[in-house]
Design an enzyme around this catalytic site. Structure first.
Site, short mmCIF file in Angstrom:
data_model
loop_
_atom_site.label_atom_id
_atom_site.label_comp_id
_atom_site.label_asym_id
_atom_site.label_seq_id
_atom_site.Cartn_x
_atom_site.Cartn_y
_atom_site.Cartn_z
N GLU A 140 0.84 -1.20 0.00
CA GLU A 140 0.00 0.00 0.00
C GLU A 140 0.88 1.25 0.00
OE1 GLU A 140 -3.63 0.59 2.65
OE2 GLU A 140 -2.20 1.97 3.58
N THR A 200 -4.17 4.67 -1.23
CA THR A 200 -5.26 5.11 -0.35
C THR A 200 -5.87 6.42 -0.86
OG1 THR A 200 -3.90 6.37 1.17
CG2 THR A 200 -4.17 4.02 1.66
N TYR A 201 -6.98 6.79 -0.23
CA TYR A 201 -7.74 7.95 -0.69
C TYR A 201 -7.96 8.88 0.49
CZ TYR A 201 -11.61 10.45 -2.97
OH TYR A 201 -12.43 11.39 -3.53
N ARG A 210 -16.10 3.57 3.44
CA ARG A 210 -16.90 4.68 3.97
C ARG A 210 -16.00 5.87 4.27
NH1 ARG A 210 -19.16 4.58 10.01
NH2 ARG A 210 -16.95 5.08 10.32
N TYR A 270 -12.49 -6.01 9.48
CA TYR A 270 -11.82 -5.73 10.75
C TYR A 270 -11.83 -6.98 11.64
CZ TYR A 270 -12.55 -1.15 8.84
OH TYR A 270 -12.53 -0.07 7.98
P1 FAD Z 1 -18.28 0.46 6.63
O1 FAD Z 1 -18.11 -0.84 5.97
O2 FAD Z 1 -19.39 1.32 6.18
O3 FAD Z 1 -18.40 0.18 8.20
C1 FAD Z 1 -18.39 1.25 9.14
C2 FAD Z 1 -19.19 0.88 10.38
O4 FAD Z 1 -20.56 0.81 10.04
C3 FAD Z 1 -18.84 -0.50 10.95
O5 FAD Z 1 -19.01 -0.44 12.34
C4 FAD Z 1 -19.87 -1.42 10.32
O6 FAD Z 1 -20.09 -2.58 11.10
C5 FAD Z 1 -21.09 -0.50 10.27
N1 FAD Z 1 -21.95 -0.81 9.13
C6 FAD Z 1 -21.56 -0.98 7.84
N2 FAD Z 1 -22.64 -1.20 7.05
C7 FAD Z 1 -23.72 -1.17 7.85
C8 FAD Z 1 -25.10 -1.32 7.64
N3 FAD Z 1 -25.57 -1.55 6.40
N4 FAD Z 1 -25.94 -1.21 8.69
C9 FAD Z 1 -25.45 -0.97 9.93
N5 FAD Z 1 -24.14 -0.82 10.20
C10 FAD Z 1 -23.29 -0.92 9.19
N6 FAD Z 1 -9.88 5.43 5.07
C11 FAD Z 1 -9.72 6.42 4.17
O7 FAD Z 1 -10.17 7.56 4.41
N7 FAD Z 1 -9.03 6.23 3.00
C12 FAD Z 1 -8.52 5.02 2.67
O8 FAD Z 1 -7.92 4.86 1.61
C13 FAD Z 1 -8.71 3.93 3.58
N8 FAD Z 1 -8.26 2.68 3.30
C14 FAD Z 1 -8.52 1.64 4.16
C15 FAD Z 1 -8.11 0.35 3.80
C16 FAD Z 1 -8.35 -0.72 4.66
C17 FAD Z 1 -7.91 -2.11 4.24
C18 FAD Z 1 -8.99 -0.50 5.90
C19 FAD Z 1 -9.21 -1.66 6.85
C20 FAD Z 1 -9.39 0.77 6.26
C21 FAD Z 1 -9.18 1.86 5.39
N9 FAD Z 1 -9.61 3.16 5.70
C22 FAD Z 1 -9.41 4.18 4.80
C23 FAD Z 1 -10.25 3.45 6.98
C24 FAD Z 1 -11.80 3.33 6.88
O9 FAD Z 1 -12.28 4.33 6.01
C25 FAD Z 1 -12.36 3.50 8.27
O10 FAD Z 1 -12.05 2.37 9.07
C26 FAD Z 1 -13.85 3.83 8.34
O11 FAD Z 1 -14.16 4.21 9.67
C27 FAD Z 1 -14.77 2.65 7.99
O12 FAD Z 1 -14.76 2.40 6.66
P2 FAD Z 1 -15.46 1.07 6.08
O13 FAD Z 1 -15.38 1.16 4.62
O14 FAD Z 1 -14.93 -0.14 6.73
O15 FAD Z 1 -16.97 1.34 6.56
#
Ligand code: FAD
Length: 286
Positions: free
Chosen positions: A17, A48-49, A106, A143
């Site tokens: 990454e 990353t973004y 997200r 996670y």
């Molecule tokens: P989601 O999948 O939307 O989950 C967020 C929370 O909401 C979780 O608690 C989940 O259980 C809950 N949830 C999800 N869907 C639902 C639903 N339908 N109903 C109810 N609850 C729900 N951040 C950046 O800004 N830029 C990046 O490039 C970046 N890269 C990353 C790469 C990896 C591999 C990882 C692990 C994280 C990265 N992050 C990045 C951080 C990430 O954006 C944060 O951890 C953020 O808080 C959650 O993103 P997510 O896409 O996992 O969210």
């Protein structure tokens, strides 16, 4: 090439990454680090973004340069601060550049957010929009120790199931320092019927100061064995670098040995770290 084709192939994959600069001043040094890592012949590289701000377009330009260097890029895209119109623009741009892979995220919720103004709430909404747009291989984050916002691991896994239903074809994990946590998580995923490939995210810890803060924000547990290393070598940057790489290498070899074929390194824009890891597993992934 699609990430799913890379990570489901018979041979183990090792990917890295990079993250774009926060300001334009650092663009050249980040690009140089990305190109040095690209020269290690990784299976693919993710970029990353940075949500919002003026530098989020760098993700696409770094990803394009990686592609020109012969490396398959995975462009991250986050939605929490975005509108449907800006996401559409990003997708048009990625498509025009020939980028095939997106990690749909997200993003962290901004401190000053007003929920009624948000156009997206979860990564699953972005994943289904990208799927409807068409033509991209879509991944999502997961996670092993649950997302810090989740009430419990069952609801976190249920949210993952929805994310996969909405179009995520593979998942990349948050960093973890105890492989048993990943093995247990994978068992729970499979039991919930989530059968997409999972890429194990490994962070070689080379800076003792930041790791405790990062772990407390991300909810990642530091095992005693690792805490002792940080306590013993944390004040000696050279020793900490060596110990952090050795610890990560041991984790990676154990993952491959246990059939986890796809490992992604959070290389923090440090080509020397990426290179050491690559060397340490050269015969294993050959
Ligand atoms: P989601 O999948 O939307 O989950 C967020 C929370 O909401 C979780 O608690 C989940 O259980 C809950 N949830 C999800 N869907 C639902 C639903 N339908 N109903 C109810 N609850 C729900 N951040 C950046 O800004 N830029 C990046 O490039 C970046 N890269 C990353 C790469 C990896 C591999 C990882 C692990 C994280 C990265 N992050 C990045 C951080 C990430 O954006 C944060 O951890 C953020 O808080 C959650 O993103 P997510 O896409 O996992 O969210």
């Amino acid at each position: 090439m699609k990430i799913t084709d890379i990570i489901t192939a018979d041979r183990p994959s090792l990917s890295f990454e990079v993250f774009p600069p926060k300001t334009s001043d650092n663009f050249e040094s980040v690009m140089s680090a990305a190109m040095q890592i690209a020269s290690l012949n990784p299976s693919y590289m993710s970029v990353t973004y940075g949500a919002g701000g003026g530098t989020s377009h760098y993700t696409a330009s770094i990803a394009s340069s990686l592609m020109e260097a012969g490396v398959t890029p995975l462009a991250h895209l986050s939605c929490i601060s975005a509108t449907h119109a800006t996401i559409r623009e990003r997708l048009d741009d990625l498509r025009a550049r020939g980028i095939e892979n997106i990690l749909a995220l997200r993003g962290d919720i901004p401190k000053d957010f007003s929920p009624e103004k948000l156009e997206y709430h979860y990564a699953s909404e972005l994943a289904s929009e990208i799927r409807d747009y068409g033509g991209f291989c879509i991944g999502g984050a997961c996670y092993p120790e649950s997302h810090p916002d989740s009430a419990d691991s069952a609801s976190d896994i249920e949210a993952l199931r929805i994310k996969v239903e909405c179009g995520c074809e593979f998942l990349t994990t948050q960093m973890f320092f105890d492989n048993n946590i990943l093995y247990n998580f994978l068992w729970r995923l499979r039991r919930a019927g989530i059968d997409v490939p999972v890429v194990a995210g490994i962070m070689p810890v080379t800076n003792a100061k930041s790791i405790r803060r990062i772990c407390s924000i991300s909810g990642t547990m530091l095992p005693q064995r690792f805490i002792r290393i940080v306590e013993r070598y944390g004040d000696n940057p050279e020793a900490m670098l060596q110990a952090g790489i050795a610890y990560a290498t041991e984790q990676i070899i154990d993952l491959y040995a246990n059939g986890i074929n796809a490992v992604h390194i959070y290389s923090m824009n440090r080509p020397e770290v990426a290179q050491k890891i690559r060397e340490n597993v050269a015969s294993i992934i050959a």
